[in-house]
Design an enzyme around this catalytic site. Structure first.
Site, PDB file in Angstrom:
ATOM      1  N   SER A 144      85.735  47.109  10.152  1.00 49.29           N
ATOM      2  CA  SER A 144      86.123  46.031   9.371  1.00 49.29           C
ATOM      3  C   SER A 144      87.268  46.337   8.661  1.00 49.29           C
ATOM      4  CB  SER A 144      84.806  45.683   8.658  1.00 49.29           C
ATOM      5  OG  SER A 144      85.225  44.828   7.453  1.00 49.29           O
ATOM      6  N   TYR A 157      78.122  48.814   2.545  1.00 44.36           N
ATOM      7  CA  TYR A 157      78.958  48.389   3.794  1.00 44.36           C
ATOM      8  C   TYR A 157      80.373  49.155   4.150  1.00 44.36           C
ATOM      9  CZ  TYR A 157      80.678  44.723   7.135  1.00 44.36           C
ATOM     10  OH  TYR A 157      81.154  44.221   8.240  1.00 44.36           O
TER      11      TYR A 157
HETATM   12  P1  NAI Z   1      75.818  39.098  12.832  1.00 43.24           P
HETATM   13  O1  NAI Z   1      75.101  39.310  11.908  1.00 43.24           O
HETATM   14  O2  NAI Z   1      76.129  37.759  13.653  1.00 43.24           O
HETATM   15  O3  NAI Z   1      75.362  40.181  14.123  1.00 43.24           O
HETATM   16  C1  NAI Z   1      74.934  41.289  14.149  1.00 43.24           C
HETATM   17  C2  NAI Z   1      73.971  41.723  15.132  1.00 43.24           C
HETATM   18  O4  NAI Z   1      73.360  42.770  14.887  1.00 43.24           O
HETATM   19  C3  NAI Z   1      72.756  40.884  14.928  1.00 43.24           C
HETATM   20  O5  NAI Z   1      72.227  40.299  15.928  1.00 43.24           O
HETATM   21  C4  NAI Z   1      71.582  41.810  14.286  1.00 43.24           C
HETATM   22  O6  NAI Z   1      70.293  41.410  14.759  1.00 43.24           O
HETATM   23  C5  NAI Z   1      71.955  43.053  15.049  1.00 43.24           C
HETATM   24  N1  NAI Z   1      71.592  44.048  14.231  1.00 43.24           N
HETATM   25  C6  NAI Z   1      71.657  44.411  12.750  1.00 43.24           C
HETATM   26  N2  NAI Z   1      71.060  45.574  12.309  1.00 43.24           N
HETATM   27  C7  NAI Z   1      70.451  46.138  13.321  1.00 43.24           C
HETATM   28  C8  NAI Z   1      69.709  46.908  13.738  1.00 43.24           C
HETATM   29  N3  NAI Z   1      69.345  47.958  12.848  1.00 43.24           N
HETATM   30  N4  NAI Z   1      69.347  47.432  14.900  1.00 43.24           N
HETATM   31  C9  NAI Z   1      69.788  46.652  15.866  1.00 43.24           C
HETATM   32  N5  NAI Z   1      70.399  45.642  15.733  1.00 43.24           N
HETATM   33  C10 NAI Z   1      70.857  45.178  14.531  1.00 43.24           C
HETATM   34  O7  NAI Z   1      77.329  39.846  12.741  1.00 43.24           O
HETATM   35  P2  NAI Z   1      78.710  39.595  13.186  1.00 43.24           P
HETATM   36  O8  NAI Z   1      79.417  38.893  12.448  1.00 43.24           O
HETATM   37  O9  NAI Z   1      78.958  39.137  14.864  1.00 43.24           O
HETATM   38  O10 NAI Z   1      79.649  41.154  13.186  1.00 43.24           O
HETATM   39  C11 NAI Z   1      79.321  41.954  14.234  1.00 43.24           C
HETATM   40  C12 NAI Z   1      80.044  43.110  13.719  1.00 43.24           C
HETATM   41  O11 NAI Z   1      81.350  42.785  13.418  1.00 43.24           O
HETATM   42  C13 NAI Z   1      79.438  44.014  12.732  1.00 43.24           C
HETATM   43  O12 NAI Z   1      79.554  45.502  12.873  1.00 43.24           O
HETATM   44  C14 NAI Z   1      80.283  43.519  11.443  1.00 43.24           C
HETATM   45  O13 NAI Z   1      80.224  44.556  10.637  1.00 43.24           O
HETATM   46  C15 NAI Z   1      81.481  43.331  12.107  1.00 43.24           C
HETATM   47  N6  NAI Z   1      82.670  42.386  11.343  1.00 43.24           N
HETATM   48  C16 NAI Z   1      82.345  41.082  11.424  1.00 43.24           C
HETATM   49  C17 NAI Z   1      83.136  40.327  10.729  1.00 43.24           C
HETATM   50  C18 NAI Z   1      82.935  38.910  10.583  1.00 43.24           C
HETATM   51  O14 NAI Z   1      83.918  38.104   9.954  1.00 43.24           O
HETATM   52  N7  NAI Z   1      82.167  38.256  11.315  1.00 43.24           N
HETATM   53  C19 NAI Z   1      84.359  40.809   9.850  1.00 43.24           C
HETATM   54  C20 NAI Z   1      84.438  42.231  10.032  1.00 43.24           C
HETATM   55  C21 NAI Z   1      83.580  43.037  10.693  1.00 43.24           C
END
Ligand code: NAI
Length: 251
Positions: A144, A157
């Site tokens: 990130s 985070y």
């Molecule tokens: P999101 O919250 O929509 O999806 C994350 C997924 O990871 C969810 O389906 C959740 O159930 C799963 N998850 C969370 N903890 C878990 C665990 N302990 N075991 C198994 N699954 C788990 O998030 P998003 O936005 O799609 O983010 C995806 C990645 O991108 C993350 O690593 C986030 O930090 C990173 N990111 C996202 C940004 C954004 O603006 N959307 C910006 C920078 C980084």
């Protein structure tokens, strides 16, 4: 890029960027292996791929809480029973604990670090064992822009994402001789909800003039996991519409 017969493991595939990656790779003909702690959302992603057409290879998928180290090991035992090759791992699952540093508990800190950072290490370690047996592969760690800059109340985070950047170059150094490349992507604001609801100022504050989309991350993953790009390892690609390059002096 010919993804036919490629096997790609994507964590956090139940929603957001992870779901978009799963659909994008399946669309290209890759066999996807999907994990998430949220079984209902994971099932939904798998169904979306299954209903997308005969040309989309059927996914392998399994509920997995990545904060649990022994569950990760058990998952890889299961995965070895399903496939003898793995071409790519995308360590995408992640979450934050957005609360005051004065109130953040050890348990909350550990859950974020264990999910975001320790699981990335464990999945990389176990995936690399499979990859080196099948001639190499590519690992992509989703970090990130918060690895390098912050808002208040984001300590766990930010630390986990900073750790992911360091883990990336360390793994790249170690796994290079086995033909395994390791790179990071640092997304900025990637809208995973209703893009149409964003305000003009949401877009305009980016040098690129728009908020990011999951597809922006998918295309970068395609680049990193393409075997043709075998000179690219140990790097971090910032995909943030220029936000971390923007001066913010108030006029
Ligand atoms: P999101 O919250 O929509 O999806 C994350 C997924 O990871 C969810 O389906 C959740 O159930 C799963 N998850 C969370 N903890 C878990 C665990 N302990 N075991 C198994 N699954 C788990 O998030 P998003 O936005 O799609 O983010 C995806 C990645 O991108 C993350 O690593 C986030 O930090 C990173 N990111 C996202 C940004 C954004 O603006 N959307 C910006 C920078 C980084």
């Amino acid at each position: 890029m010919d993804m036919d017969k490629q096997v790609v493991l994507i964590t956090g595939a139940g929603s957001g960027i992870g779901r978009a990656l799963a659909l994008a790779y399946a669309e290209q003909g890759a066999r996807t292996v999907l994990v998430d702690r949220n079984k209902d959302k994971l099932d939904e992603t798998a169904q979306l791929i299954q209903s997308a057409g005969q040309d989309h290879p059927q996914p392998l998928y399994r509920e997995l809480d990545l904060s649990d180290a022994s569950a990760i090991e058990a998952f890889f035992v299961w995965l070895r029973e399903q496939t003898d090759r793995l071409d790519a791992l995308i360590n995408n699952a992640g979450l934050g604990a957005w609360k005051s540093v004065y109130d953040l508990s050890v348990e909350e800190w550990d859950y974020v670090i264990n999910t975001n950072l320790r699981a990335s290490f464990l999945c990389a370690r176990e995936s690399a064992k499979l990859m080196r047996e099948s001639g190499g592969g590519s690992i992509v760690n989703i970090a990130s822009t918060r690895a390098i800059m912050s808002e208040p109340n984001s300590e766990a985070y930010a630390a986990s994402k900073g750790g992911i950047l360091s883990l990336t170059h360390a793994l790249a150094a170690t796994l290079g001789p086995d033909g395994i490349r390791v790179n990071a992507i640092s997304p900025g604001w990637i809208e995973t909800g209703d893009y149409g609801q964003l305000r003009p100022e949401d877009h305009q504050q980016h040098l690129a003039g728009r908020v990011g989309k999951p597809e922006d991350i998918a295309r970068a993953c395609f680049y990193f996991t393409d075997p043709a790009n075998d000179f690219v390892t140990g790097t971090n690609l910032v995909i943030d519409g220029g936000m971390t390059r923007k001066m913010i002096y108030i006029e």
